[in-house]
Enzyme design. Structure first.
Site, PDB file in Angstrom:
ATOM      1  N   ARG A 145       5.477 -16.653  -5.025  1.00  0.00           N
ATOM      2  CA  ARG A 145       6.684 -15.814  -5.007  1.00  0.00           C
ATOM      3  C   ARG A 145       7.649 -16.383  -3.974  1.00  0.00           C
ATOM      4  O   ARG A 145       7.295 -16.483  -2.798  1.00  0.00           O
ATOM      5  CB  ARG A 145       6.281 -14.379  -4.644  1.00  0.00           C
TER       6      ARG A 145
ATOM      7  N   HIS B  45      16.447 -11.716  -0.954  1.00  0.00           N
ATOM      8  CA  HIS B  45      15.605 -11.504   0.223  1.00  0.00           C
ATOM      9  C   HIS B  45      16.522 -11.667   1.441  1.00  0.00           C
ATOM     10  O   HIS B  45      16.363 -12.574   2.240  1.00  0.00           O
ATOM     11  CB  HIS B  45      14.436 -12.501   0.225  1.00  0.00           C
TER      12      HIS B  45
ATOM     13  N   GLU C 242      12.399  -5.456  -0.221  1.00  0.00           N
ATOM     14  CA  GLU C 242      12.482  -4.527   0.903  1.00  0.00           C
ATOM     15  C   GLU C 242      13.911  -4.056   1.175  1.00  0.00           C
ATOM     16  O   GLU C 242      14.483  -4.344   2.249  1.00  0.00           O
ATOM     17  CB  GLU C 242      11.883  -5.164   2.163  1.00  0.00           C
TER      18      GLU C 242
ATOM     19  N   ASN D 208       4.910  -4.081  -0.548  1.00  0.00           N
ATOM     20  CA  ASN D 208       4.661  -4.903   0.641  1.00  0.00           C
ATOM     21  C   ASN D 208       4.052  -3.996   1.697  1.00  0.00           C
ATOM     22  O   ASN D 208       4.643  -2.969   2.026  1.00  0.00           O
ATOM     23  CB  ASN D 208       5.965  -5.497   1.186  1.00  0.00           C
TER      24      ASN D 208
ATOM     25  N   TYR E 217       2.117  -3.634   5.570  1.00  0.00           N
ATOM     26  CA  TYR E 217       1.696  -4.218   6.850  1.00  0.00           C
ATOM     27  C   TYR E 217       0.950  -3.221   7.727  1.00  0.00           C
ATOM     28  O   TYR E 217      -0.121  -3.506   8.215  1.00  0.00           O
ATOM     29  CB  TYR E 217       2.908  -4.804   7.589  1.00  0.00           C
TER      30      TYR E 217
ATOM     31  N   GLU F   9       3.521  -8.580  -0.726  1.00  0.00           N
ATOM     32  CA  GLU F   9       3.386  -9.137   0.630  1.00  0.00           C
ATOM     33  C   GLU F   9       2.306  -8.377   1.371  1.00  0.00           C
ATOM     34  O   GLU F   9       2.250  -7.147   1.310  1.00  0.00           O
ATOM     35  CB  GLU F   9       4.677  -8.968   1.461  1.00  0.00           C
TER      36      GLU F   9
HETATM   37  O1  IFM Z   1       8.797 -12.043   7.292  1.00  0.00           O
HETATM   38  C1  IFM Z   1       8.939 -10.783   6.736  1.00  0.00           C
HETATM   39  C2  IFM Z   1       9.441 -10.880   5.313  1.00  0.00           C
HETATM   40  O2  IFM Z   1      10.632 -11.575   5.229  1.00  0.00           O
HETATM   41  C3  IFM Z   1       9.660  -9.501   4.731  1.00  0.00           C
HETATM   42  N1  IFM Z   1       8.500  -8.670   4.917  1.00  0.00           N
HETATM   43  C4  IFM Z   1       7.874  -8.629   6.197  1.00  0.00           C
HETATM   44  C5  IFM Z   1       7.622 -10.038   6.710  1.00  0.00           C
HETATM   45  C6  IFM Z   1       6.959  -9.985   8.100  1.00  0.00           C
HETATM   46  O3  IFM Z   1       7.787  -9.326   9.001  1.00  0.00           O
END
Ligand code: IFM
Length: 486
Positions: free
Chosen positions: A92, A136, A181, A310, A312, A387
């Protein structure tokens, strides 16, 4: 929004049971244009808001920019060869808008499109499925000068750009993502100002959110009209897992507020054709949402082929006591300029547990929770993790090898959570590791390394970390190799 945190899988659950994934499953890695390409002044590319922002003193760590990044524009063949060596079956990447349509208006630049054609052909030749993200975060600066995302016209410009790229690459790229995002674009870009274009205007950020939604809807229609019907269109949301600190009604209301601002503001119109009523009432002191015109919500709610998520780290929130003096922001801004418009009375708390170099708590239960939420709320929509990954302080050893057991443990835990979601009925079709290579981590510059492949920024030499080898084995076998205990 969740009411209670889930219990974490036990250590033995993580390391002993063989975790396997039913084929077909996409094992990918993700990147974005400004973070890796470099070559910012080549072949007709014009500045994006990130070029301007990163060249503005004080905006990024050490004044670092994406001017060279990891030079992927020139090294893409080497990078595709690396992906093939790692056994990835999907990649991607994002298209740089100012590289293919400088200034954001007018005809396409063939040299820019040709770069992406060459990249896609290289991927297809290596048996790797290309997945294109159209946006992006690198808005052409001229569009920002004309008002940027708070202005409605930017959504129409995006649709034109989407059609142009769909036309050029739709014959060879099946997988498409409109926006990455949009929360970051709207609220970090226009409310807290820690991302480009660096504005701190809460009202503008809510307008930006709507116009990003409109761009997604118009862009999806434009792509569909430009491409073969077999191609798929999705969006990647960094949907937050928002947990209340307690079951106290005030904390539950705080969590609802953040959930609306993180999630409902995008998935509401995109998936259900409406903004959450609670969002409209909470933001009423800032805007009457008069910028939402008749027909917009129908234009935004386009049938999608998949949803990209995505993930985290989760957020833990409570109502802030009215006499609180500490910072109420969440690390993405300041108390003065928060990325959460209309939520100044919400406090963010550090979630317990180990953290990555970004300071983000490692909590794979949040990923399971997220997948199960969208399984319930968007039934029938295939899900992709577009992500997931972690920054650690990776360094080569005396022999030049980069050993990163923390990242292996992170990946094992998060992929185990994905597997549990599959078992629990989530239709998850693929996983994209963030990121293929160490790269430009926005306002943090090059200090945070998210790559499976280490990059020596002085020489641009690429060295797969031990996590890359671990992930390669996973991709080849569809089963998680055991976690190394060091
Ligand atoms: O690096 C970023 C990415 O561009 C978008 N999502 C989170 C990642 C880590 O912060």
């Amino acid at each position: 929004m969740s009411e209670l945190p889930e219990s974490a899988p036990s250590e033995s659950e993580l390391s002993e049971s063989p975790v396997t994934f039913p084929p077909p499953f996409l094992w990918g890695a993700a990147t974005s244009a400004y973070q890796i390409e470099g070559a910012v002044r080549e072949d007709g590319r014009t500045p994006s808001i990130w070029d301007t922002f990163s060249h503005t003193p004080g905006r990024t760590a050490g004044g670092e920019t994406g001017d060279v990044a990891v030079d992927h524009y020139h090294r893409y063949r080497e990078d595709v060869a690396l992906m093939a060596e790692l056994g990835l079956n999907a990649y991607r990447f994002s298209v740089s808008w100012p590289r293919v349509q400088p200034t954001g208006r007018g005809p396409a630049v063939q040299a820019g499109l040709d770069f992406y054609r060459r990249l896609v052909d290289e991927l297809l030749g290596a048996g790797i499925k290309p997945v294109v993200t159209l946006y992006h975060w690198d808005l052409p600066q001229e569009l920002e000068d004309a008002g940027g995302w708070p202005e409605r016209d930017t959504a129409y410009r995006f649709a034109e750009y989407a059609r142009m790229v769909g036309d050029a690459l739709g014959d060879r790229v099946e997988g498409w993502i409109t926006l990455n995002e949009p929360w970051c674009s709207a609220f970090l870009g226009y409310a807290s100002g820690v991302h480009a274009p660096g504005r701190t205007d809460a009202v503008a950020s809510l307008r930006a959110a709507h116009h990003l939604n409109l761009a997604h809807g118009l862009g999806t229609s434009a792509l569909r009209s430009a491409m073969p019907a077999r191609n798929t269109v999705a969006v990647s949301l960094n949907s937050a897992v928002v947990r209340p600190l307690s079951q106290d009604p005030a904390d539950l209301a705080a969590a609802r507020r953040i959930d609306d601002l993180a999630n409902g503001v995008f998935h509401g119109p995109m998936l259900s054709g409406a903004y959450p009523k609670t969002l409209l009432s909470a933001t009423a002191p800032l805007t009457d949402w008069g910028h939402v015109r008749d027909g917009d919500l129908a234009a935004i709610r386009q049938p999608l082929d998949a949803l990209g998520l995505n993930y985290y780290t989760p957020a833990l929130v409570s109502a802030a006591p009215s006499d609180a003096t500490g910072p109420r922001a969440d690390g993405h801004g300041s108390a003065e300029h928060s990325p959460w418009p209309g939520a100044d009375d919400v406090a963010f708390h550090q979630t317990p547990g180990e953290r990555t170099e970004m300071g983000w708590t490692i909590d794979p239960t949040g990923l399971h929770e997220l997948l199960m939420r969208y399984t319930r709320e968007a039934p029938g929509l295939p899900l992709y993790i577009t992500e997931n990954g972690a920054a650690f302080d990776d360094k080569p050893d005396a022999d030049g090898r980069v050993h990163d057991p923390e990242r292996i443990a992170y990946l094992h835990a998060h992929l185990s959570a994905v597997r549990r979601a599959l078992t629990d009925g989530a239709d998850v079709r693929g996983y994209y590791l963030w990121s293929l290579l160490d790269n430009f981590e926005w306002a943090y510059g090059y200090g945070k390394r998210f790559g499976a492949v280490y990059v020596d920024y002085a020489t641009q030499e690429r060295t797969p970390k031990s996590s890359a080898r671990w992930y390669a084995q996973t991709a080849r076998t569809g089963a998680l190799p055991p976690v190394e205990r060091t």
